[in-house]
Design a protein around this motif. Sequence first.
Motif, PDB file in Angstrom:
ATOM      1  N   LYS A  68      -1.981   1.642   5.693  1.00 40.98           N
ATOM      2  CA  LYS A  68      -1.873   0.654   4.614  1.00 40.98           C
ATOM      3  C   LYS A  68      -3.054  -0.319   4.636  1.00 40.98           C
ATOM      4  O   LYS A  68      -2.900  -1.516   4.436  1.00 40.98           O
ATOM      5  CB  LYS A  68      -0.538  -0.094   4.698  1.00 40.98           C
ATOM      6  CG  LYS A  68       0.677   0.823   4.566  1.00 40.98           C
ATOM      7  CD  LYS A  68       1.983   0.102   4.864  1.00 40.98           C
ATOM      8  CE  LYS A  68       2.313  -0.915   3.812  1.00 40.98           C
ATOM      9  NZ  LYS A  68       3.647  -1.543   4.041  1.00 40.98           N
ATOM     10  N   SER A  69      -4.226   0.226   4.917  1.00 45.36           N
ATOM     11  CA  SER A  69      -5.445  -0.593   4.935  1.00 45.36           C
ATOM     12  C   SER A  69      -6.604   0.207   4.374  1.00 45.36           C
ATOM     13  O   SER A  69      -6.571   1.442   4.346  1.00 45.36           O
ATOM     14  CB  SER A  69      -5.774  -1.057   6.361  1.00 45.36           C
ATOM     15  OG  SER A  69      -6.075   0.050   7.197  1.00 45.36           O
ATOM     16  N   VAL A  96       0.776  -5.532   2.627  1.00 43.08           N
ATOM     17  CA  VAL A  96       1.812  -6.166   3.447  1.00 43.08           C
ATOM     18  C   VAL A  96       2.289  -5.164   4.503  1.00 43.08           C
ATOM     19  O   VAL A  96       2.632  -4.020   4.179  1.00 43.08           O
ATOM     20  CB  VAL A  96       2.988  -6.622   2.564  1.00 43.08           C
ATOM     21  CG1 VAL A  96       4.128  -7.167   3.423  1.00 43.08           C
ATOM     22  CG2 VAL A  96       2.522  -7.679   1.567  1.00 43.08           C
ATOM     23  N   GLY A  97       2.256  -5.579   5.761  1.00 41.56           N
ATOM     24  CA  GLY A  97       2.629  -4.686   6.850  1.00 41.56           C
ATOM     25  C   GLY A  97       1.527  -3.742   7.283  1.00 41.56           C
ATOM     26  O   GLY A  97       1.729  -2.935   8.196  1.00 41.56           O
ATOM     27  N   GLY A  98       0.363  -3.818   6.668  1.00 43.02           N
ATOM     28  CA  GLY A  98      -0.739  -2.920   6.992  1.00 43.02           C
ATOM     29  C   GLY A  98      -1.518  -3.367   8.213  1.00 43.02           C
ATOM     30  O   GLY A  98      -1.365  -4.491   8.703  1.00 43.02           O
ATOM     31  N   ALA A  99      -2.377  -2.480   8.698  1.00 42.28           N
ATOM     32  CA  ALA A  99      -3.154  -2.761   9.904  1.00 42.28           C
ATOM     33  C   ALA A  99      -4.469  -2.005   9.887  1.00 42.28           C
ATOM     34  O   ALA A  99      -4.572  -0.924   9.300  1.00 42.28           O
ATOM     35  CB  ALA A  99      -2.365  -2.372  11.149  1.00 42.28           C
ATOM     36  N   VAL A 151      -3.801  -6.921  12.093  1.00 44.04           N
ATOM     37  CA  VAL A 151      -2.501  -6.591  11.514  1.00 44.04           C
ATOM     38  C   VAL A 151      -2.126  -7.677  10.506  1.00 44.04           C
ATOM     39  O   VAL A 151      -2.207  -8.869  10.808  1.00 44.04           O
ATOM     40  CB  VAL A 151      -1.403  -6.507  12.597  1.00 44.04           C
ATOM     41  CG1 VAL A 151      -0.058  -6.160  11.957  1.00 44.04           C
ATOM     42  CG2 VAL A 151      -1.764  -5.474  13.666  1.00 44.04           C
ATOM     43  N   ASN A 152      -1.713  -7.265   9.315  1.00 42.03           N
ATOM     44  CA  ASN A 152      -1.234  -8.218   8.316  1.00 42.03           C
ATOM     45  C   ASN A 152       0.206  -8.602   8.662  1.00 42.03           C
ATOM     46  O   ASN A 152       1.119  -7.771   8.579  1.00 42.03           O
ATOM     47  CB  ASN A 152      -1.298  -7.594   6.922  1.00 42.03           C
ATOM     48  CG  ASN A 152      -0.864  -8.561   5.834  1.00 42.03           C
ATOM     49  OD1 ASN A 152      -0.455  -9.689   6.106  1.00 42.03           O
ATOM     50  ND2 ASN A 152      -0.951  -8.126   4.584  1.00 42.03           N
ATOM     51  N   VAL A 153       0.419  -9.840   9.041  1.00 44.02           N
ATOM     52  CA  VAL A 153       1.762 -10.308   9.397  1.00 44.02           C
ATOM     53  C   VAL A 153       2.305 -11.283   8.351  1.00 44.02           C
ATOM     54  O   VAL A 153       3.330 -11.928   8.577  1.00 44.02           O
ATOM     55  CB  VAL A 153       1.765 -10.970  10.799  1.00 44.02           C
ATOM     56  CG1 VAL A 153       1.484  -9.941  11.871  1.00 44.02           C
ATOM     57  CG2 VAL A 153       0.764 -12.121  10.870  1.00 44.02           C
ATOM     58  N   LYS A 155       3.205 -12.325   4.055  1.00 47.40           N
ATOM     59  CA  LYS A 155       4.035 -11.807   2.973  1.00 47.40           C
ATOM     60  C   LYS A 155       3.228 -11.402   1.752  1.00 47.40           C
ATOM     61  O   LYS A 155       3.797 -11.039   0.713  1.00 47.40           O
ATOM     62  CB  LYS A 155       5.083 -12.859   2.592  1.00 47.40           C
ATOM     63  CG  LYS A 155       6.050 -13.184   3.727  1.00 47.40           C
ATOM     64  CD  LYS A 155       7.083 -14.220   3.309  1.00 47.40           C
ATOM     65  CE  LYS A 155       8.053 -14.523   4.454  1.00 47.40           C
ATOM     66  NZ  LYS A 155       9.070 -15.546   4.072  1.00 47.40           N
TER      67      LYS A 155
END
Length: 210
Positions: A68-69, A96-99, A151-153, A155
């Motif tokens: 998701k990046s 969102v939730g990607g890394a 890491v996207n932490v 919202k």
Amino acid sequence: MILPIFITFSLLITSSYANSIEFDYCVADPTLPHGPTGYSCKDPTKATADDFAYSGLRTPGNTSSMFKSGVSLAFVAQFPGLNGLGISMVRADMAVGGAVPLHTHRVAELIVVIEGTIIAGFIDTNNTAFYKTLEKGDLFVIPPTLEHFQVNVGKVPAAVYASFGSANPGVQAVSNSLFQTDLPTEIVQKITLLDRAQIKKLKMMFGGTN
């Protein structure tokens, strides 16, 4: 926004380069041979302003990947005017939730968060993990060659710019090295302790063989 990016580039323009410069510029010519010192120079009489401008980081990267990046590069191969200058940049976008998964470069990296909230970190050769939650405008530095990640932490989607002290810093992702190559499954088992079924699944996902 502008100040952190300006500081990022300023830190990477070293005095050693300034003291050793012999030409105004050496725009890369990818059609000519190149080696450890960089690309051969384009005929300076044929250089144009377009060689020193690049728009590839304007738009967000494609975040439809398995992590998701998406990463957009401004290395010398994409931006010929960087040749010999010892600087480059990337843009990394995370849904969102990607890394951005574990990877390494040959040189140090300085990131600045431009949107969202992320955790950025690296692991040193003593297996100590250094990581920090960063907000928009924050910077984080990663020493050369060490495995690191973001890491996207938050919202909302996140994005960072990362600058390097090399026109071609290289990139090697740990997961791609293991599962996108023809390294035999038996060897991957020995060096990771993963079971054969999991390795085969990951090789299928990443496009590896054997």
